[in-house]
Design an enzyme around this catalytic site. Structure first.
Site: not given
Ligand SMILES: CNc1ncnc2c1ncn2[C@@H]1O[C@H](/C=C/CNC(=O)c2cc(-c3ccc(F)cc3)cc(O)c2O)[C@H](F)[C@H]1O
Ligand SMILES: [Mg+2]
Length: 214
Positions: A199, A169-170, A144, A141
């Site tokens: 969600e 997810d997603n 992406k 999650d």
């Molecule tokens: C790359 N390695 C990483 N290692 C550790 N933590 C990380 C890493 N990469 C990110 N993180 C960490 O994981 C999280 C990132 C979550 C990203 N999730 C989404 O973008 C996401 C977006 C939507 C969405 C849908 C429609 C819309 F209009 C707007 C948004 C819905 C969803 O359910 C999501 O999960 C956190 F933020 C970041 O620091």
């Molecule tokens: Mg998500």
């Protein structure tokens, strides 16, 4: 200065949820996201699919990539059997600090190892640093465009076993096209799509459940 959304989410948990009661933490966050401010938690609808997969797998060793505020961390950890462990990776320090407090409010800190760091750095260190053999369950999650490189890294590091369940997810919104293409065409996985909604909205989204067959 103005508070952040995760800080306001934590306040809503501390105000509306009962310490040590994971379900009240989950519903406090869902109420906050439905009635105050949308946030990217897996949410209650996809959350029930997550719950059923976690319950079916009953993992002794679970991994989550992308803790954010800890909502899915709490959803998963509350269902784990005694002695089981959930390792969750989050590289944003502000989010990690909020998640730690959400997990503690739920009383699940003993089941959860929140690691502040990047998946790319920590996946190769899981065995020697955390004494992990293989994972029984993995929840993707995080960013992406990192699902595909990280599932390949998990394979290369020998962290999957026959039967490991990977839940992503997603896969529709925002979407993970390269991951879906790989996992659905790989002879090493049996994949199923669980259709749901983004969600707290009516937009389509869903979870892809993939079983590693070796
Ligand atoms: C790359 N390695 C990483 N290692 C550790 N933590 C990380 C890493 N990469 C990110 N993180 C960490 O994981 C999280 C990132 C979550 C990203 N999730 C989404 O973008 C996401 C977006 C939507 C969405 C849908 C429609 C819309 F209009 C707007 C948004 C819905 C969803 O359910 C999501 O999960 C956190 F933020 C970041 O620091
Ligand atoms: Mg998500």
């Amino acid at each position: 200065t103005r508070s952040t959304r995760p800080q306001r989410m934590l306040k809503a948990v501390q105000k509306n949820a009962t310490r040590g009661d994971p379900l009240s933490v989950i519903s406090a966050i869902d109420r906050f996201c439905r009635h105050s401010e949308w946030a990217m938690n897996v949410g209650d609808e996809k959350g029930t699919i997550l719950d059923s997969v976690v319950s079916e797998v009953n993992p002794a060793m679970a991994l989550e990539l992308g803790t954010y505020c800890g909502y899915s961390t709490v959803r998963i950890a509350r269902l784990l059997p005694p002695g089981a462990r959930l390792v969750t990776l989050e590289f944003n320090g502000d989010y990690a600090a909020i998640a730690r407090q959400v997990i503690e409010w739920a009383g699940l800190e003993d089941m959860v190892q929140l690691v502040e760091g990047a998946s790319g750095d920590w996946i190769p260190r899981m065995k020697e640093h955390f004494g992990v053999k293989t994972f029984d369950f993995i929840f993707l999650d995080h960013w992406k465009d990192r699902y595909l490189p990280d599932i390949k890294l998990l394979e290369e590091c020998g962290l999957l076993r026959k039967g490991t369940v990977v839940l992503a997810d997603n896969v529709i919104c925002p979407g993970t096209p390269d991951y879906l293409e790989y996992i659905r065409n790989s002879p090493s996985y049996e994949s199923n799509y669980f259709r749901s909604h983004l969600e707290y909205t009516k937009a389509e989204d869903g979870l892809e459940k993939s079983v590693y067959v070796g």
